[in-house]
Design an enzyme around this catalytic site. Structure first.
Site, PDB file in Angstrom:
ATOM      1  N   LYS A  12       0.829  -1.209   0.000  1.00 35.26           N
ATOM      2  CA  LYS A  12       0.000   0.000   0.000  1.00 35.26           C
ATOM      3  C   LYS A  12       0.869   1.268   0.000  1.00 35.26           C
ATOM      4  O   LYS A  12       2.083   1.187   0.196  1.00 35.26           O
ATOM      5  CB  LYS A  12      -0.906  -0.017   1.229  1.00 35.26           C
ATOM      6  N   TYR A  52     -12.466  -2.733  -3.129  1.00 36.81           N
ATOM      7  CA  TYR A  52     -13.068  -2.737  -1.791  1.00 36.81           C
ATOM      8  C   TYR A  52     -14.591  -2.826  -1.842  1.00 36.81           C
ATOM      9  O   TYR A  52     -15.272  -2.472  -0.890  1.00 36.81           O
ATOM     10  CB  TYR A  52     -12.650  -1.475  -1.025  1.00 36.81           C
ATOM     11  N   PHE A  60     -16.215   2.930   7.008  1.00 33.55           N
ATOM     12  CA  PHE A  60     -14.795   3.104   6.692  1.00 33.55           C
ATOM     13  C   PHE A  60     -14.490   3.012   5.194  1.00 33.55           C
ATOM     14  O   PHE A  60     -13.340   3.179   4.779  1.00 33.55           O
ATOM     15  CB  PHE A  60     -13.939   2.088   7.464  1.00 33.55           C
ATOM     16  N   ARG A  88      -1.132 -15.118   3.591  1.00 33.88           N
ATOM     17  CA  ARG A  88      -1.859 -14.571   4.750  1.00 33.88           C
ATOM     18  C   ARG A  88      -1.052 -14.746   6.039  1.00 33.88           C
ATOM     19  O   ARG A  88      -0.993 -13.838   6.870  1.00 33.88           O
ATOM     20  CB  ARG A  88      -3.224 -15.240   4.899  1.00 33.88           C
ATOM     21  N   THR A  94      -4.875  -8.460  10.308  1.00 36.08           N
ATOM     22  CA  THR A  94      -5.199  -7.143   9.759  1.00 36.08           C
ATOM     23  C   THR A  94      -4.802  -6.020  10.716  1.00 36.08           C
ATOM     24  O   THR A  94      -4.261  -5.005  10.305  1.00 36.08           O
ATOM     25  CB  THR A  94      -6.707  -7.062   9.443  1.00 36.08           C
ATOM     26  N   ARG A 105       3.058  -7.395   9.128  1.00 32.86           N
ATOM     27  CA  ARG A 105       2.362  -6.388   9.927  1.00 32.86           C
ATOM     28  C   ARG A 105       2.842  -6.390  11.372  1.00 32.86           C
ATOM     29  O   ARG A 105       2.897  -5.331  12.010  1.00 32.86           O
ATOM     30  CB  ARG A 105       0.848  -6.614   9.861  1.00 32.86           C
ATOM     31  N   ASN A 115      -1.441  -0.418   7.635  1.00 32.80           N
ATOM     32  CA  ASN A 115      -0.916  -1.764   7.866  1.00 32.80           C
ATOM     33  C   ASN A 115      -0.075  -2.290   6.710  1.00 32.80           C
ATOM     34  O   ASN A 115       0.151  -3.475   6.571  1.00 32.80           O
ATOM     35  CB  ASN A 115      -2.019  -2.734   8.269  1.00 32.80           C
ATOM     36  N   HIS A 118      -1.699  -5.456   1.586  1.00 35.68           N
ATOM     37  CA  HIS A 118      -2.990  -6.139   1.432  1.00 35.68           C
ATOM     38  C   HIS A 118      -2.721  -7.513   0.849  1.00 35.68           C
ATOM     39  O   HIS A 118      -1.847  -7.673   0.002  1.00 35.68           O
ATOM     40  CB  HIS A 118      -3.911  -5.376   0.470  1.00 35.68           C
ATOM     41  N   GLU A 129      -9.381 -10.005  -7.358  1.00 33.80           N
ATOM     42  CA  GLU A 129      -8.396  -8.931  -7.194  1.00 33.80           C
ATOM     43  C   GLU A 129      -7.307  -8.992  -8.265  1.00 33.80           C
ATOM     44  O   GLU A 129      -6.892  -7.943  -8.779  1.00 33.80           O
ATOM     45  CB  GLU A 129      -7.789  -9.007  -5.782  1.00 33.80           C
TER      46      GLU A 129
END
Length: 157
Positions: A12, A52, A60, A88, A94, A105, A115, A118, A129
């Site tokens: 990100k 998203y 949010f 993951r 998250t 993270r 964070n 993604h 995605e």
């Protein structure tokens, strides 16, 4: 038996601003996943809203869209045996406050809104995605590494 699969991962804008791209890519390579797609891009509002989409209408949502479009991202597709679960686990929870030490993270982030990375949470989201950020001809598939046989017992043809 586990199967070969693809997953989507994005560094990100906060990860790029902090100079963490190399560190993040290195962690997936060290886990044994194979990079089959990589792009540096500015996410458009339309791409962000599609990405998203499951959060549309939540309080949010606008913040997510605003943040992911605030600077460039590095979009990646990783391939390997159990790639989604491995990615993951490598990324961590998250909320960085709950992420285990040793995860991206857990080691590199402090709060949920920053964070760093993604990752797709399942096969359906990975496929969706990947399709948002890459066309099929942008992915390099079928290349092999000499070390693949040292990473997995999965027989490939």
């Amino acid at each position: 038996m586990a199967e070969m699969e693809r997953t989507f991962v994005a560094v990100k804008p906060d990860g790029l601003q902090r100079g963490l791209v190399g560190e993040i890519v290195s962690r997936f390579e060290k886990r044994g996943l194979k990079l089959v797609g990589l792009r540096l891009l500015q996410v458009t509002r339309q791409m962000a809203e599609t990405h998203y989409g499951e959060h549309k209408g939540k309080p949010f949502f606008d913040g997510l869209v605003k943040f992911i479009t605030s600077g460039p991202v590095v979009a990646m597709v990783w391939e390997g045996k159990d790639a989604i679960a491995i990615a993951r686990a490598t990324i961590g929870a998250t909320n960085p406050a709950s992420a285990a030490p040793g995860t991206i993270r857990g080691d590199l982030a402090i709060e949920i809104g920053r964070n760093v990375v993604h990752g797709s949470d399942g096969p359906e989201s990975a496929s969706r995605e990947i399709g948002i950020f890459f066309s099929e001809n942008e992915l390099i598939s079928g290349w092999s590494r000499n070390l693949d046989s040292w990473l997995t017992e999965l027989v490939t043809k």
